[in-house]
Design a protein around this motif. Structure first.
Motif, PDB file in Angstrom:
ATOM      1  N   UNK A   1      -9.134  22.876  60.901  1.00  0.00           N
ATOM      2  CA  UNK A   1      -7.732  23.296  60.805  1.00  0.00           C
ATOM      3  C   UNK A   1      -7.503  23.868  59.416  1.00  0.00           C
ATOM      4  N   UNK A   2      -7.224  25.172  59.345  1.00  0.00           N
ATOM      5  CA  UNK A   2      -6.989  25.852  58.072  1.00  0.00           C
ATOM      6  C   UNK A   2      -5.521  26.240  57.994  1.00  0.00           C
ATOM      7  N   UNK A   3      -4.885  25.912  56.877  1.00  0.00           N
ATOM      8  CA  UNK A   3      -3.494  26.301  56.688  1.00  0.00           C
ATOM      9  C   UNK A   3      -3.321  26.923  55.313  1.00  0.00           C
ATOM     10  N   UNK A   4      -2.959  28.208  55.274  1.00  0.00           N
ATOM     11  CA  UNK A   4      -2.677  28.853  54.001  1.00  0.00           C
ATOM     12  C   UNK A   4      -1.292  28.458  53.513  1.00  0.00           C
ATOM     13  N   UNK A   5      -1.039  28.687  52.239  1.00  0.00           N
ATOM     14  CA  UNK A   5       0.201  28.246  51.592  1.00  0.00           C
ATOM     15  C   UNK A   5       1.019  29.462  51.179  1.00  0.00           C
ATOM     16  N   UNK A   6       2.230  29.572  51.711  1.00  0.00           N
ATOM     17  CA  UNK A   6       3.151  30.660  51.351  1.00  0.00           C
ATOM     18  C   UNK A   6       2.626  32.032  51.769  1.00  0.00           C
ATOM     19  N   UNK A   7       2.222  32.158  52.998  1.00  0.00           N
ATOM     20  CA  UNK A   7       1.747  33.437  53.518  1.00  0.00           C
ATOM     21  C   UNK A   7       2.339  33.639  54.902  1.00  0.00           C
ATOM     22  N   UNK A   8       3.262  34.582  55.013  1.00  0.00           N
ATOM     23  CA  UNK A   8       3.979  34.799  56.256  1.00  0.00           C
ATOM     24  C   UNK A   8       3.248  35.702  57.225  1.00  0.00           C
ATOM     25  N   UNK A   9       3.820  35.814  58.396  1.00  0.00           N
ATOM     26  CA  UNK A   9       3.251  36.607  59.490  1.00  0.00           C
ATOM     27  C   UNK A   9       2.909  38.028  59.064  1.00  0.00           C
TER      28      UNK A   9
END
Length: 438
Positions: free
Chosen positions: A10-18
């Protein structure tokens, strides 16, 4: 694919929108590896989270709407059971490598009563951890160049000249290398440091050599604003470099999986934690400018990239338009693992694993948001609750928006002004608030 249960990353970037991913139409940034991941897997066009990092992370890790267990910004309740506990209990080898920031966030002079109120990384259920910001905010240090890393109970002393997400990726690869032949599968959570401010050079930036991160100095009595800005050298112009480096480092992990023959045995899910920073404006397609909506409740604050890859299981090149919210990740991953939560464990989300396998599944008719940032510098917001489907969005305070005509939410429709379509949308969405209360 082997008989062993699937591995999960599970990878989640920080402060990166669609709007920041090329496959979503971005022309401001080059993201070839995420674009390739989408070509090899499934891209969800309606993935939504909460508008701020901690609310999203708490919901992601527990599968619950925030009204159940969100106690404050930068805090995960100390006794909360999250996916580290659940996957370890299900027989997985478990690792978190990346940003923690869920134990103690407030500076000493700002709401000090909330310090030390969260969950220690040692208590989060993972077999191993390699994290930034494990303890107090004023001692967190740099997340990028010369990062301050707390690994398995000790601070590392070998990170001079290194870059935060490279360190996290290296540890993930090392961990998988050690666990890949184990009888038990692995679950890896990579909450990335990128692309959150401070906006600083990456190893691919010309300014990298000689750059000294100001955030490695003790914060002492600095103000909240200074703590948020993190000092000299921070400038939105580095956001492009950061987006592109974040794409590159994700690609390095995907390449490792392919080289080791693990791609078909491993579900990789990538998403973001909230919209892009408000000071960053990006171009979509040729001429549409979208400015980031982090901390705001419109589409630019909640709409994030969502891509999943597992060759042989997830069909390639598919774009799915089902509504997915942040509470859906945990039940999806448990579904993949063939695991059940403990008796009495509440999950608000719904698995989209059937969709990942190319089936119709049971898509949601609407998604619900309970957003209460509880930050010392955003006390003006209070609690905001809203529900939306593909076409309409209703706030608990009565404002209804036509998302097809008014994505910026500038033209609220109140009940007294309803036409036939808006009245029908309101009648569908309004009961959700009472359902949540129940």
């Amino acid at each position: 694919m082997s008989e062993k249960r699937p591995n999960i990353i599970m990878i989640m970037s920080d402060d990166l929108g669609y709007e920041c991913i090329g496959v979503n139409g971005s022309t401001s940034y080059a993201t070839p590896r995420l674009d390739e991941m989408a070509a090899n897997g499934m891209r969800f066009d309606e993935g939504h989270v909460l508008p701020l990092c901690t609310p999203t992370r708490v919901a992601l890790m527990t599968g619950k709407h925030n009204f159940r267990n969100y106690i404050g910004f930068g805090l995960l309740p100390p006794d909360e059971v999250g996916f580290g506990h659940l996957f370890t209990g299900a027989g997985y080898n478990t690792l978190i490598s990346g940003k923690w920031q869920l134990y103690s966030y407030n500076p000493p002079d700002i709401m000090p009563e909330m310090r030390n109120k969260g969950q220690k990384i040692e208590d989060a259920g993972f077999d191993e951890f390699c994290v930034w910001h494990a303890h107090h905010t004023e001692h967190k240090g740099s997340r990028y160049k010369d990062p301050v890393i707390y690994q398995n109970g000790e601070y590392r002393d070998d990170t001079a000249g290194e870059y935060g997400d490279d360190v996290f990726c290296d540890y993930i690869i090392d961990y998988i290398e050690r666990k890949k032949d184990d009888d038990n599968p692995f679950f890896v959570y990579w909450p990335m440091a990128l692309t959150h401010g401070p906006f600083e050079p990456t190893p691919d930036s010309p300014e990298w050599e000689g750059f000294e991160p100001q955030s490695n100095k003790n914060f002492g009595g600095r103000t909240w604003g200074e703590l948020s800005d993190d000092g000299d050298g921070a400038h939105p112009r580095f956001y492009k470099d950061m987006v592109e480096y974040h794409d590159k480092v994700i690609g390095r992990l995907l390449d490792y999986l392919a080289e080791q023959g693990l791609s078909e045995e491993t579900l990789v899910i990538y998403t973001g934690d909230n919209g892009s920073p408000q000071e960053v404006c990006s171009i979509v397609h040729r001429h549409n400018e979208i400015c980031g909506g982090k901390s705001t409740t419109n589409d630019h604050g909640t709409h994030v990239p969502l891509i999943a890859q597992m060759p042989g299981t997830v069909p390639a090149g598919v774009v799915n338009n089902d509504l997915v919210d942040v509470t859906d990740f945990l039940p999806t991953m448990l579904d993949v693992a063939g695991a059940e939560p403990p008796e009495g464990y509440v999950i608000d989300g719904r698995s989209f694993y059937p969709q990942l396998k190319g089936e119709k599944g049971n898509p949601k008719d609407w998604i619900f948001f309970h957003y209460d940032p509880m930050t010392a510098n955003r006390t003006d917001l209070g609690c905001i609750r809203m529900v939306r489907d593909h076409d309409w969005k209703l706030y608990e305070t009565g404002e209804l928006y036509d998302l097809n005509a008014d994505i910026e939410e500038e033209l609220p429709i109140f009940e007294a002004d309803d036409g036939e379509k808006s009245a029908a949308a309101r009648a569908k969405l309004k009961p959700v608030f009472a359902e949540m209360e129940a």
